[in-house]
Design a protein around this motif. Structure first.
Motif, mmCIF file in Angstrom:
data_model
loop_
_atom_site.group_PDB
_atom_site.id
_atom_site.type_symbol
_atom_site.label_atom_id
_atom_site.label_comp_id
_atom_site.label_asym_id
_atom_site.label_seq_id
_atom_site.Cartn_x
_atom_site.Cartn_y
_atom_site.Cartn_z
ATOM 1 N N ASP A 211 23.269 -71.218 -64.377
ATOM 2 C CA ASP A 211 22.400 -70.373 -65.618
ATOM 3 C C ASP A 211 23.815 -69.021 -66.288
ATOM 4 O O ASP A 211 24.624 -68.878 -64.941
ATOM 5 C CB ASP A 211 21.609 -69.466 -65.071
ATOM 6 N N ARG A 213 23.650 -66.010 -67.335
ATOM 7 C CA ARG A 213 23.205 -65.357 -66.182
ATOM 8 C C ARG A 213 24.074 -64.699 -64.690
ATOM 9 O O ARG A 213 25.013 -64.299 -64.361
ATOM 10 C CB ARG A 213 22.213 -65.206 -66.223
ATOM 11 N N ARG A 216 27.640 -64.090 -65.227
ATOM 12 C CA ARG A 216 27.897 -63.145 -64.741
ATOM 13 C C ARG A 216 27.809 -61.588 -64.371
ATOM 14 O O ARG A 216 28.832 -61.194 -63.821
ATOM 15 C CB ARG A 216 26.739 -62.095 -66.261
ATOM 16 N N TYR A 217 26.239 -61.939 -63.267
ATOM 17 C CA TYR A 217 26.292 -61.086 -62.276
ATOM 18 C C TYR A 217 27.333 -61.546 -61.098
ATOM 19 O O TYR A 217 27.893 -60.515 -60.542
ATOM 20 C CB TYR A 217 24.993 -61.535 -61.505
ATOM 21 N N TYR A 278 22.090 -52.840 -67.798
ATOM 22 C CA TYR A 278 23.398 -53.453 -68.673
ATOM 23 C C TYR A 278 24.230 -52.124 -68.651
ATOM 24 O O TYR A 278 25.319 -51.589 -68.617
ATOM 25 C CB TYR A 278 22.771 -54.204 -70.254
ATOM 26 N N GLU A 347 15.249 -60.392 -63.430
ATOM 27 C CA GLU A 347 15.282 -61.877 -63.886
ATOM 28 C C GLU A 347 15.468 -63.005 -63.177
ATOM 29 O O GLU A 347 14.828 -64.212 -63.291
ATOM 30 C CB GLU A 347 16.836 -62.331 -64.358
ATOM 31 N N SER A 405 29.737 -61.329 -73.867
ATOM 32 C CA SER A 405 28.730 -62.043 -72.614
ATOM 33 C C SER A 405 27.579 -62.062 -73.785
ATOM 34 O O SER A 405 25.834 -61.937 -73.604
ATOM 35 C CB SER A 405 27.861 -62.179 -71.541
ATOM 36 N N GLU A 409 22.666 -60.789 -77.454
ATOM 37 C CA GLU A 409 21.398 -60.930 -76.712
ATOM 38 C C GLU A 409 20.984 -58.831 -77.217
ATOM 39 O O GLU A 409 19.834 -58.865 -77.562
ATOM 40 C CB GLU A 409 21.535 -60.690 -75.173
#
Length: 426
Positions: A211, A213, A216-217, A278, A347, A405, A409
């Motif tokens: 994933d 995401r 990113r984290y 964000y 999420e 990224s 979105e």
């Protein structure tokens, strides 16, 4: 379930006892930020060797985060947290008997178990609160990072009280951790409903890395947490080398970074709940970018040929300006650490333990690698501010990565909002 709907107030008891336990664990985890300085002098270590020693507990604390997060999902946070603290007591005590560099390195690995407590406490605490309060709850728990500042206050005072004998520090810390484990067990609570009965295997949990995401984290957390840990380990020594301060004053000034970097994490949770993860993370990165740019500039002397001959000029950050900038970075990182985990709670509610373990692993590995690189750069260049040059580069990468990224979105969200507004107007 919330504190308001629970007669016994168990959520608040869990939050308070967990935050206290995490604070002590973090103080232990950062023990070499102060203890490493007399050990370096005793063993005649290089800057790179010092960086490795200081970072060694961070390695273990990072590697155990994923399995600890999974075990917390399966068995509950209370027993996992309690056993973790008990396991770390003996190696901490044995530090006072170590005499060789390799002995310190091996024991430091076991001391690092305390760093895994974050991946236990985060899902344990979060599940006691509704989603709209999880950011604040995790922020309050994460304020246990202020244990780093406790070490900077307590350890130099203990060494001074013992007439310069550093062995008093691991002995006191071992007893403190044992007492903390007992108190945690007495005041915390368990709820079988919080366990994830459909627990996936370790390989299945790592499959979450597919994933984007999660990647990113991991990237963001390696900056805001990894950078925080690295600086918390390095700053006492930095003040001593750069400004010639003694260890007590150096540790006190270093706490000006560590303390807000831990305590204000709760503020970061509240801001993330209010304004979104964000936007909060984006501004954190920009604040760090500006601060690291200024902190990167080394003390410089240069000559300018003028009409009246050569003139000497100097550029340097004084200790006051340096500390103010470091204080600002501490605040920004505290908020950023909370905002990243707000992403996760929003999420990945069903697998928060496993995902927080993976992200915590990435952040911890940043905290392990960076102090070693600080030492390598200092040995190679002799420029102490090279540590901030490295951090400046990591923030640049993070800002670029974050921009590209989230752009699709953000565009999609904007289009959706515009369409919604058009329908309302019609």
């Amino acid at each position: 379930m919330t504190a308001a709907t629970t007669p016994s107030g168990r959520p608040m008891r869990v939050l308070i006892s967990s935050t206290f336990a995490f604070t002590i664990c973090f103080a232990v985890w950062m023990i070499f930020a102060v203890l490493g300085i007399p050990i370096k002098a005793q063993l005649g270590l290089s800057e790179t060797q010092f960086g490795l020693l200081a970072a060694m507990p961070v390695l273990t604390g990072s590697l155990v985060r994923v399995p600890l997060g999974i075990w917390t999902d399966r068995y509950g946070g209370r027993p996992v947290f309690f056993i973790l603290m008990l396991l770390a007591v003996v190696p901490i005590w044995l530090l006072s008997y170590a005499t060789e560099y390799w002995q310190f390195l091996v024991l430091a690995l076991f001391v690092g178990l305390t760093g895994g407590s974050f991946s236990v406490g985060t899902p344990y605490v979060a599940r006691w609160f509704p989603r709209n309060k999880q950011g604040l709850a995790m922020g309050v728990f994460g304020a246990g990072n202020s244990g780093s500042a406790i070490t900077k206050f307590v350890a130099p005072a203990l060494i001074a009280a013992a007439g310069g004998a550093w062995v008093i520090v691991p002995q006191v810390y071992a007893v403190a951790l044992l007492v903390t484990a007992v108190l945690f067990w007495m005041f915390s609570a368990s709820d079988p409903a919080h366990r994830v009965t459909r627990g996936a295997s370790l390989s299945a949990q790592f499959a979450m890395l597919r994933d984007p995401r999660v990647w990113r984290y991991c990237q963001y957390y390696s900056v805001v947490f990894g950078g925080y840990v690295a600086l918390a380990l390095w700053m006492t020594k930095y003040y001593i080398g750069e400004y010639g301060f003694d260890m007590k004053l150096a540790a006190l000034l270093a706490a000006c970074f560590s303390l807000p970097g831990g305590v204000l994490r709760a503020l970061g949770g509240w801001i993330s709940d209010r304004y979104g993860a964000y936007k909060t993370t984006w501004w954190v990165m920009w604040v760090c970018w500006v601060a690291f740019f200024l902190l990167s500039y080394p003390q410089t002397q240069f000559t300018v040929m003028t009409a009246n001959g050569a003139r000497q000029f100097g550029i340097a950050l004084g200790p006051v300006t340096f500390t103010v900038l470091l204080f600002i970075v501490g605040i920004a990182m505290a908020i950023g650490k909370a905002s990243v985990f707000k992403f996760i709670s929003d999420e990945f509610g069903e697998n928060i333990g496993a995902v927080s373990g993976i992200v915590g692993l990435a952040g911890g590995m940043g905290g392990f690698i960076l102090p070693i690189l600080f030492g390598v750069l200092l040995d190679l260049t002799g420029v102490r501010s090279s540590a901030f040059m490295l951090l400046y580069g990591t923030v640049c990468v993070s800002l670029i990565f974050m921009h590209f990224s989230f752009r699709p979105e953000s565009t999609a969200l904007g289009q959706a909002q515009a369409a919604s507004a058009g329908k309302q107007a019609a």
